[in-house]
Design a protein around this motif. Sequence first.
Motif, short mmCIF file in Angstrom:
data_model
loop_
_atom_site.label_atom_id
_atom_site.label_comp_id
_atom_site.label_asym_id
_atom_site.label_seq_id
_atom_site.Cartn_x
_atom_site.Cartn_y
_atom_site.Cartn_z
N ALA A 1 0.85 -1.20 0.00
CA ALA A 1 0.00 0.00 0.00
C ALA A 1 0.88 1.25 0.00
O ALA A 1 0.60 2.23 -0.71
N CYS A 2 1.94 1.21 0.79
CA CYS A 2 2.86 2.34 0.90
C CYS A 2 3.57 2.57 -0.44
O CYS A 2 3.66 3.70 -0.93
N GLY B 1 -5.11 -7.47 11.27
CA GLY B 1 -3.93 -6.68 10.94
C GLY B 1 -3.83 -6.24 9.49
O GLY B 1 -2.98 -5.42 9.15
N ILE B 2 -4.67 -6.79 8.59
CA ILE B 2 -4.54 -6.43 7.17
C ILE B 2 -4.92 -4.96 6.98
O ILE B 2 -4.18 -4.17 6.38
N TYR B 3 -6.08 -4.60 7.49
CA TYR B 3 -6.56 -3.22 7.33
C TYR B 3 -5.61 -2.21 8.01
O TYR B 3 -5.22 -1.22 7.37
N PRO B 4 -5.20 -2.45 9.28
CA PRO B 4 -4.25 -1.51 9.88
C PRO B 4 -2.96 -1.38 9.09
O PRO B 4 -2.38 -0.30 9.01
N ALA B 5 -2.51 -2.49 8.46
CA ALA B 5 -1.27 -2.41 7.67
C ALA B 5 -1.48 -1.49 6.47
O ALA B 5 -0.63 -0.64 6.17
N ILE B 6 -2.62 -1.62 5.81
CA ILE B 6 -2.88 -0.79 4.62
C ILE B 6 -3.06 0.67 5.01
O ILE B 6 -2.49 1.58 4.40
N VAL B 7 -3.83 0.92 6.07
CA VAL B 7 -4.05 2.31 6.50
C VAL B 7 -2.73 2.97 6.89
O VAL B 7 -2.43 4.09 6.48
#
Length: 348
Positions: free
Chosen positions: A22-23, A274-280
């Motif tokens: 995402a980053c 943890g998927i969503y927090p990683a992307i955000v």
Amino acid sequence: MVGSVDRETDILIIGGGPGGLACAQELARAGREVLLLERKAEIGPKVCAGGITWSGLLQHVPEQLIQQAFPCQHIRTPEQHAQVRADQPIIATVDRRELGQWMAAEAEAAGARLLAGTRVRSIAADHLLARTGEQETCTIGFRQLIGADGANSLVRRSLGLSSRLMGVGLNANLPLVREQMEWHLNPALFRHGYAWIFPHGRTLSIGAYVDRAAMPLARLKANLISWARQQQITIPPEQLRAGLVNYDYQGHHFANRWLVGEAAGLASGLTGEGIYPAIVSGRAVARLILDKTYPADELTRMIRKQHRHHRVIAWAGRTPRLCGLLMNLLVLLLRIKVLDFRMLEMAD
Ligand SMILES: Cc1cc2nc3c(=O)[nH]c(=O)nc-3n(C[C@H](O)[C@H](O)[C@H](O)COP(=O)(O)OP(=O)(O)OC[C@H]3O[C@@H](n4cnc5c(N)ncnc54)[C@H](O)[C@@H]3O)c2cc1C
């Protein structure tokens, strides 16, 4: 910089999980030079139940990635059973390989360069040493370094940060068909963690998650296998894979180094999401690199949510009796609709 450098880049990202990808996409889209290194030969596969939420990621991935979607959640304790329903799917399941491959294609289309099969061995102030699949070591220079290298992050360790708050999960993917998405809260077996059955179309993910301090992995494994048998599911022990979940957030910006996702300790200690927090966090860090004044409110809100989950863990972890009472209270409040299921999610 010391010695000779084989390659240089403006921004170097370690880790091709959802946070790093995402980053990379966000930075490359803004025209920055981005190189991402992933130690695995293939981007995507990860020990994971593959659950994504409606308020989080579900609405933002292409439909063909969704394996099964669930407008009803079944949450059970040994004493009661709550069914939480919504008009739209509350959670859906995805395959981590497919999600990773899709995110990698998006990042590459934006202009990021991704190098799989490249493991970072050591990190210095402005360069690092990485080893490719052919065992060749190369030196790569960077201006900004982003640690998106997961629960056991080398970048995090290079910053001297501890990781005391850790969960551990066990997962098996079995060729079985089930219709219901189930969460089983049973303090005698899983303390203030839980076991799950997440259907993925023609397979299912079955597993359990607990706080690492609450129970040794061998006990969790034995409890999961015997509990599964009661659900008429046989888990061949060799099919179980373990993974850590880091929820010990201590910051994300350290001079020219940044942390995202689990490297930053940005997962839920309560559910292991943890998927969503990683992307955000991956996107927020990219925006902060692009613009120092970016307010990153989405990150602040998520960290606040994580603290709320910490408080539930702290209360439930006090005594087994209190844990049992709290679990039953939680399910009761969900059942009578006083509590929204979203309280358990990392998204707003
Ligand atoms: C059993 C289990 C079930 C889970 N189920 C869910 C779920 O249903 N839903 C959910 O939202 N979350 C779930 N999670 C959590 C979720 O998998 C992670 O929180 C998420 O993948 C974190 O993303 P990330 O990008 O921070 O790190 P990761 O996805 O871990 O990616 C890090 C990447 O960095 C690479 N890497 C590490 N070190 C190096 C190095 N030295 N050099 C190069 N590359 C390196 C790794 O190979 C990896 O690909 C689960 C976790 C476990 C353990």
